[in-house]
Design a protein around this motif. Structure first.
Motif: not given
Length: 559
Positions: A490-519
């Motif tokens: 149940g962890l959030r994909l983006a855990s803080n504002e900086k990671e949320e910004l990565l999702l906004e600015l680089f949606p597909s790349v950040a999605d993959k990167y952040l999923k790996g980070a959460r795993q």
């Protein structure tokens, strides 16, 4: 008192991006930071551009960690700078103010002292929000005017346009244009102005005239940023220096030349001859350069030239008689305003340092090198590479139809792709603009801002379905989803504002990167949980183990 020249080092951002596809790892960056801490560059460009995308996409690293590690390593000795495309930030479409504010605030908080803000159309309205948010958060706004040249039209092109009732502009991008834009940016709050010459097209004569005009008419520091691709780089910086430029952008020798900026070492040798003080510690730069040589070897598969310059340490380096004569001659010619001689001598100096030869195609076509290579790749994919000359010939026409945008990312790629599309149309027996890219439609529609030259309303209606310029409506912007990940507890994909910004600015790349980070984070949490479980009770000596009694109990129940 000696003239002072400030140096902005580009090595860790523009240098590695131009030469090695932005592949420096965090570990490689960390190796040079102790020496940068002693080098005393005025500023270091370390973030923005392709860095945030590339460190996630190719290196599986956190862009904010990259910035903060440099901040901690340099410890305030040099100002840290980043690159931002104004309202577009890193993408094509404009962002709402909420995203721009968050990006600027977090960038300054994480270490950025100077944000270099530019817009591909030189539309200052697209830059104002970034300027405001950077300054409100304690940063400096370095406002860039993108340097470009007018499209070349033959007499036949102009005659044909006249009879068709089409307008072809005279000189759009002369000295007055850049001075006017600089004044507007100064009025909008710029702390400094950069002439940002991405393709290296500013020649020494234009550099001299432009810097002289800016210094006489604009009241904030002036920086010249250029590249070596068509062979003008060193000569143009030298002419800027003798005409009073405040800051120049350079790269340390082993990452310099070719598509990158001129070498600090060459500029320093010329500055020494002109009695100009840069304040840079030569021994520290020599140590950085030595480390970069090893890193360049590690990045060899991304090194398109593989031409190493000679090893150089300016604390002990004494040029040989021929090079010394070239350096002395270039400094004297620059002081005398002999720009043709400056160009000849500086190109000879670059050859002494084993620079790649000037790119003749970029020089002739007057387009960025990246735009040329992308067009060539597109033609090869369509098996039409033999039509390259036709594509180059129609680039001015496509650019005119689109409002004569400066050729800088992303407009250079939009125009280049569309020029190839037109030639593909022609090869298939179809009229030009049968096949148009989504980005070309948005450019013509007005989504990216005001173009330097008005677009024909009839053409806009044909391409975009509207006659009037129609700005991008940020009120319809939809924020990226930030779901809870079921497979990560149940962890959030983006855990803080900086990671949320990565999702906004680089949606597909950040999605993959952040999923790996959460795993990885969830796996670590699970490993820690298991490690902290109470130990199983120990078996008493001489007694039957618990498993024996469990088995006996089951037999009794079943029996």
């Amino acid at each position: 008192m000696a003239q002072r020249l400030l140096i902005r080092d580009l090595t860790l951002r523009d240098g590695q991006q131009s030469q090695f596809a932005t592949r420096m790892t965090q570990a490689q960056v960390d190796r040079v930071l102790p020496y940068y801490r002693k080098a005393h560059f005025y500023a270091m460009e370390v973030w923005g551009g392709a860095v945030p995308d590339s460190v996630m996409r190719f290196l599986n690293e956190n862009p904010w960690t990259r910035l903060e590690s440099i901040r901690d390593g340099v410890a305030g000795v040099s100002k840290l700078t980043a690159l931002s495309r104004g309202r577009n930030l890193f993408g094509y479409n404009p962002y709402p103010d909420s995203v721009i504010e968050g990006f600027c605030r977090n960038s300054v908080k994480s270490g950025i002292d100077i944000m270099r803000v530019f817009d591909a159309l030189n539309d200052i309205d697209n830059m104002k929000s970034t300027i405001r948010f950077v300054k409100e958060n304690g940063g400096m706004a370095d406002c860039a005017v993108c340097y470009t040249v007018d499209p070349k039209f033959t007499f036949g092109d102009r005659a044909q346009a006249f009879f068709k009732g089409k307008k072809i502009p005279g000189t759009l991008f002369g000295i007055p244009y850049f001075v006017r834009k600089a004044k507007e940016l100064a009025a909008a709050g710029a702390d400094m102005i950069t002439i940002k010459d991405m393709a290296g097209l500013v020649d020494p004569d234009t550099s001299a005239k432009l810097i002289k005009a800016l210094k006489s008419e604009v009241g904030v520091p002036i920086d010249l940023h250029t590249h070596c691709t068509p062979g003008y780089g060193t000569a143009s910086l030298l002419m800027a220096m003798v005409n009073g430029v405040d800051i120049v952008d350079t790269v340390i020798m082993n990452f310099s030349g070719g598509p990158a900026a001129p070498a600090w070492e060459i500029i320093q040798l010329l500055a020494d001859r002109l009695g100009i003080d840069t304040g840079v510690d030569k021994a520290s730069v020599a140590a950085i350069n030595s480390e970069l040589r090893g890193i360049r070897g590690e990045l060899a598969k991304f090194d398109q030239y593989k031409r190493l310059p000679p090893e150089i340490d300016l604390t002990t380096y004494k040029p040989g008689p021929e090079l010394a004569s070239l350096l002395d001659g270039a400094a004297e010619a620059a002081t005398a305003g002999k720009t043709d001689e400056v160009l000849r001598l500086c190109q000879a100096i670059e050859a002494e340092f084993n620079y790649p030869e000037p790119d003749a195609i970029v020089k002739r076509a007057q387009i960025p090198g990246g735009m040329y290579t992308n067009m060539m790749s597109q033609l090869q994919e369509a098996k039409l590479e033999h039509h390259l000359e036709e594509v180059l010939q129609i680039v001015p026409q496509v650019r005119l139809d689109a409002g004569v945008p400066p050729l800088v990312t992303p407009t250079s790629q939009i125009v280049g792709v569309q020029a190839v599309n037109c030639i593909v149309d022609k090869a298939q027996g179809k009229p030009f603009y049968t096949n148009v890219s989504k980005n070309f439609v948005e450019l013509v529609k007005g989504s990216y801002g005001h173009t330097p030259f008005p677009i024909d309303p009839t053409f806009r209606e044909k391409i975009a379905g509207v006659r009037e310029e129609t700005p991008y409506d940020t009120s319809k912007y939809k924020k990226q989803d930030n779901p809870e990940l079921a497979d990560c507890g149940g962890l959030r994909l983006a855990s803080n504002e900086k990671e949320e910004l990565l999702l906004e600015l680089f949606p597909s790349v950040a999605d993959k990167y952040l999923k790996g980070a959460r795993q990885a984070e969830w796996a670590a949490m699970e490993a820690e949980r298991i490690a902290n479980l109470p130990p199983e009770p120990e078996e008493l000596p001489g007694r039957y183990p618990a498993a024996f009694w469990e088995e006996e109990l089951m037999l009794a129940i079943e029996g």
